[in-house]
Design an enzyme around this catalytic site. Structure first.
Site, PDB file in Angstrom:
ATOM      1  N   GLU A  62      11.465  -1.876 -14.637  1.00  0.00           N
ATOM      2  CA  GLU A  62      11.703  -2.777 -13.568  1.00  0.00           C
ATOM      3  C   GLU A  62      10.026  -2.868 -13.199  1.00  0.00           C
ATOM      4  O   GLU A  62       9.057  -2.307 -12.132  1.00  0.00           O
ATOM      5  CB  GLU A  62      11.808  -0.647 -12.428  1.00  0.00           C
ATOM      6  CG  GLU A  62      12.716  -0.080 -12.985  1.00  0.00           C
ATOM      7  CD  GLU A  62      12.617   1.709 -11.678  1.00  0.00           C
ATOM      8  OE1 GLU A  62      12.019   1.552 -11.622  1.00  0.00           O
ATOM      9  OE2 GLU A  62      14.263   1.837 -11.306  1.00  0.00           O
ATOM     10  N   ARG A 102      -6.352  -3.722  -0.828  1.00  0.00           N
ATOM     11  CA  ARG A 102      -5.938  -3.297  -2.352  1.00  0.00           C
ATOM     12  C   ARG A 102      -7.220  -2.955  -2.648  1.00  0.00           C
ATOM     13  O   ARG A 102      -8.064  -1.772  -3.167  1.00  0.00           O
ATOM     14  CB  ARG A 102      -5.323  -4.199  -3.492  1.00  0.00           C
ATOM     15  CG  ARG A 102      -3.843  -3.938  -3.178  1.00  0.00           C
ATOM     16  CD  ARG A 102      -3.132  -5.262  -4.070  1.00  0.00           C
ATOM     17  NE  ARG A 102      -2.800  -4.292  -5.453  1.00  0.00           N
ATOM     18  CZ  ARG A 102      -4.104  -4.408  -7.093  1.00  0.00           C
ATOM     19  NH1 ARG A 102      -4.699  -5.257  -6.609  1.00  0.00           N
ATOM     20  NH2 ARG A 102      -3.581  -4.146  -7.633  1.00  0.00           N
ATOM     21  N   CYS A 153     -13.290  -4.025  11.977  1.00  0.00           N
ATOM     22  CA  CYS A 153     -14.450  -3.780  12.809  1.00  0.00           C
ATOM     23  C   CYS A 153     -14.693  -2.668  11.370  1.00  0.00           C
ATOM     24  O   CYS A 153     -14.385  -1.334  11.929  1.00  0.00           O
ATOM     25  CB  CYS A 153     -13.848  -3.150  13.280  1.00  0.00           C
ATOM     26  SG  CYS A 153     -13.698  -4.983  14.597  1.00  0.00           S
ATOM     27  N   GLU A 154     -14.654  -2.541   9.835  1.00  0.00           N
ATOM     28  CA  GLU A 154     -15.195  -1.643   9.145  1.00  0.00           C
ATOM     29  C   GLU A 154     -15.748  -2.474   8.217  1.00  0.00           C
ATOM     30  O   GLU A 154     -15.693  -3.231   7.460  1.00  0.00           O
ATOM     31  CB  GLU A 154     -14.339  -0.300   9.149  1.00  0.00           C
ATOM     32  CG  GLU A 154     -13.582  -1.324   8.288  1.00  0.00           C
ATOM     33  CD  GLU A 154     -11.593  -0.006   8.121  1.00  0.00           C
ATOM     34  OE1 GLU A 154     -12.174   1.148   7.099  1.00  0.00           O
ATOM     35  OE2 GLU A 154     -10.950   0.068   8.660  1.00  0.00           O
TER      36      GLU A 154
HETATM   37  N1  LLP Z   1       9.711   1.419 -10.012  1.00  0.00           N
HETATM   38  C1  LLP Z   1       9.254   2.267  -9.121  1.00  0.00           C
HETATM   39  C2  LLP Z   1       9.719   3.680  -9.063  1.00  0.00           C
HETATM   40  C3  LLP Z   1       7.636   2.565  -8.504  1.00  0.00           C
HETATM   41  O1  LLP Z   1       7.159   3.533  -7.759  1.00  0.00           O
HETATM   42  C4  LLP Z   1       7.240   1.361  -9.031  1.00  0.00           C
HETATM   43  C5  LLP Z   1       5.746   1.214  -8.602  1.00  0.00           C
HETATM   44  C6  LLP Z   1       8.064   0.367  -9.963  1.00  0.00           C
HETATM   45  C7  LLP Z   1       8.844   0.488 -10.631  1.00  0.00           C
HETATM   46  C8  LLP Z   1       6.371  -1.435  -9.852  1.00  0.00           C
HETATM   47  O2  LLP Z   1       5.867  -0.748 -10.527  1.00  0.00           O
HETATM   48  P1  LLP Z   1       4.461  -1.966 -10.933  1.00  0.00           P
HETATM   49  O3  LLP Z   1       5.799  -2.853 -12.042  1.00  0.00           O
HETATM   50  O4  LLP Z   1       4.675  -3.608  -9.568  1.00  0.00           O
HETATM   51  O5  LLP Z   1       3.791  -2.107 -11.597  1.00  0.00           O
HETATM   52  N2  LLP Z   1       0.714  -0.651  -4.074  1.00  0.00           N
HETATM   53  C9  LLP Z   1      -0.442  -0.712  -5.641  1.00  0.00           C
HETATM   54  C10 LLP Z   1       1.319  -0.736  -6.801  1.00  0.00           C
HETATM   55  C11 LLP Z   1       1.706   0.753  -6.704  1.00  0.00           C
HETATM   56  C12 LLP Z   1       3.008   0.650  -6.945  1.00  0.00           C
HETATM   57  C13 LLP Z   1       4.010   1.667  -6.674  1.00  0.00           C
HETATM   58  N3  LLP Z   1       5.521   1.796  -7.266  1.00  0.00           N
HETATM   59  C14 LLP Z   1      -1.028  -1.782  -5.615  1.00  0.00           C
HETATM   60  O6  LLP Z   1      -1.386  -2.796  -5.245  1.00  0.00           O
HETATM   61  O7  LLP Z   1      -1.618  -1.839  -7.675  1.00  0.00           O
END
Ligand code: LLP
Length: 444
Positions: free
Chosen positions: A301, A340, A371-372
């Site tokens: 995924e 991020r 504003c931070e």
């Molecule tokens: N599968 C599940 C169950 C997940 O929770 C996630 C991401 C993915 C796949 C995909 O993960 P990826 O391949 O994109 O790393 N906001 C954070 C990342 C949070 C990921 C949440 N879950 C950031 O900006 O680094």
């Protein structure tokens, strides 16, 4: 006092290695992506704006399908979703990981086949589950014991929903503590060590309305090493062997989640997909052979690794301030379009576009307009010494978890998303306006 000057040769300021493959240098410091000038896009759509290279997205989908010919590749919509994105993902033959009725319905409205969707979520609402069942999603991933009876009840006595169980394999991996999900003591999944995974599996197997197709784990995000995935495979296969002993059941699928890391700055390395594919496949066959289990079909995924490198954020410089030893370059976006850096200390490599850079560079911190003091987009980066208000800054590797995590902070308005493809630009998501804020605010 301003920061010391450095020469451009020593800085790697002109390095395009983390930019979309279509990026081209034009004259006078201009750059194009997907055959379209970034400065032209900024003039046409305003700033801040997000540019998405359709061909880069499609190419990354194809790289995954070629590297994992025997697996189901399921794109994690949380990284970035729009109707066009859902269509590209569908056309490239990938599945879609959704984690709310909102993502599910948007993808469905774009024509994404529901049977190729997987619904996730540690706290699924009744609406999430009801929508998934009504539209016919392919899999629902059970993340807590309380969901089991709820999904079975909503499926109805004649229904049969395919589900997986999300397991915490006890593997620590990921680019930041806040995005590590493979160990006990965080909110996702069911623990292997305390027996809650085994317990949930037994309960799911006891529900006639549920068909358990396999186990799932997602150990973290921005992972750049193959090894944690191999450990996860061994633990998951170990659990599959115990399930066969206790229940006489073998699973046709094993979902190893996403988390594949990418390079955000020149010199960094992402996860090596070819190595991941080769070693995962080998580990899975060996572990299954040792346990005399049939080899399940692999599901992966990826979110970030498909979307992030295809995106570029464009900002206009509004102010340049020298404060003691520091130079702050303030732009017209910030933590409302990219939280991020504030959340995970993420680092980026912004670049001046639209005029020649000049010979000298300074160390600067690019900050937003909010504003931070924590509203930082890129700390301690090299920029041309003459950077000034009116300049255009472009930040590569901006396609994941930026627009999708954008907020309404300070009512600045979320930026538009523009797709580029073979020399043309097309607005996918328009800029959020005063009118949008006014319409939601109905309590005057
Ligand atoms: N599968 C599940 C169950 C997940 O929770 C996630 C991401 C993915 C796949 C995909 O993960 P990826 O391949 O994109 O790393 N906001 C954070 C990342 C949070 C990921 C949440 N879950 C950031 O900006 O680094």
């Amino acid at each position: 006092m301003s920061a010391p000057f450095l020469t451009e040769d020593s800085t790697g300021l002109d390095d395009l290695s983390v930019w979309p493959a279509s990026t081209a240098r034009l004259s006078q410091g201009h750059l194009s992506v997907g055959g379209v000038s970034l400065a032209g896009l900024a003039d046409r759509f305003g700033t801040p704006a997000y540019v998405l290279d359709e061909d880069e997205i499609r190419a990354r989908c194809r790289i995954y399908r070629a590297a994992f010919p025997q697996a189901d590749v399921v794109y994690a919509a949380k990284a970035f979703l729009s109707r066009a994105m859902a269509r590209w993902i569908a056309e490239e033959g990938l599945g879609l990981d959704v984690c709310s009725a909102g993502e599910l319905e948007l993808a469905h409205a774009a024509g994404f086949p529901p049977e190729r969707m997987v619904l996730h979520g540690n706290a699924k609402t009744p609406r999430d589950i009801e929508t998934a069942l009504r539209l016919g999603v392919g899999r629902i991933v059970v993340d807590s014991p309380s969901e089991i009876a709820r999904i079975a009840a909503l499926a109805g006595s004649a229904g049969r929903q395919k589900v997986m169980v999300r397991v915490v394999p006890g593997v620590s991996a990921g680019g930041h503590e806040k995005i590590r999900t493979g160990t006990d003591g965080q909110k996702f999944g069911l623990s292997l060590t305390d027996g809650s995974a085994q317990h949930a599996i037994a309960r799911v197997l006891g529900q006639a309305q549920l068909e358990l197709t396999g186990l799932h784990c997602h150990i973290g995000s921005q992972i750049t090493d193959v090894k944690p995935y191999l450990v996860a495979v061994r633990r998951m296969v170990g659990l599959m062997a115990r399930v066969r002993e206790s229940h006489g059941v073998t699973f046709p699928e094993l979902d190893l989640g996403g988390g594949h890391g990418v390079a955000y700055r020149p010199g960094e390395s992402g996860l090596d997909l070819t190595a991941l594919a080769r070693r995962l496949t080998a580990e899975l066959s060996e572990s299954c052979a040792a346990a005399a289990l049939p080899v399940p079909r692999l599901v992966i995924e990826p979110g970030r690794a498909i979307a992030a490198p295809a995106g570029v954020a464009l900002y206009r410089v509004l102010a340049v301030k020298h404060a003691g030893p520091k130079t702050f370059v303030a732009v017209d976006g910030g933590m409302s379009d990219n939280p991020r850096p504030a959340l995970y200390g993420a680092r980026y490599a912004p670049r001046l576009v639209g005029r020649p850079a000049g010979a000298e560079s300074i160390m600067a911190t690019v900050v937003g307009r909010h504003c931070e003091a924590g509203d930082v987009l890129a700390s301690d980066v090299l920029l041309p010494g003459g950077v000034r208000p009116g300049d255009l800054l472009a930040v590569p590797v901006a396609g994941a978890y930026q627009v999708s995590m954008a907020s309404a902070y300070n009512l600045v308005g979320r930026p538009p998303v523009v797709a580029v493809h073979e020399g043309t630009a097309r607005l996918l998501i328009r800029r959020e306006t005063q009118e949008d804020f006014r319409r939601r605010d109905i309590g005057a």
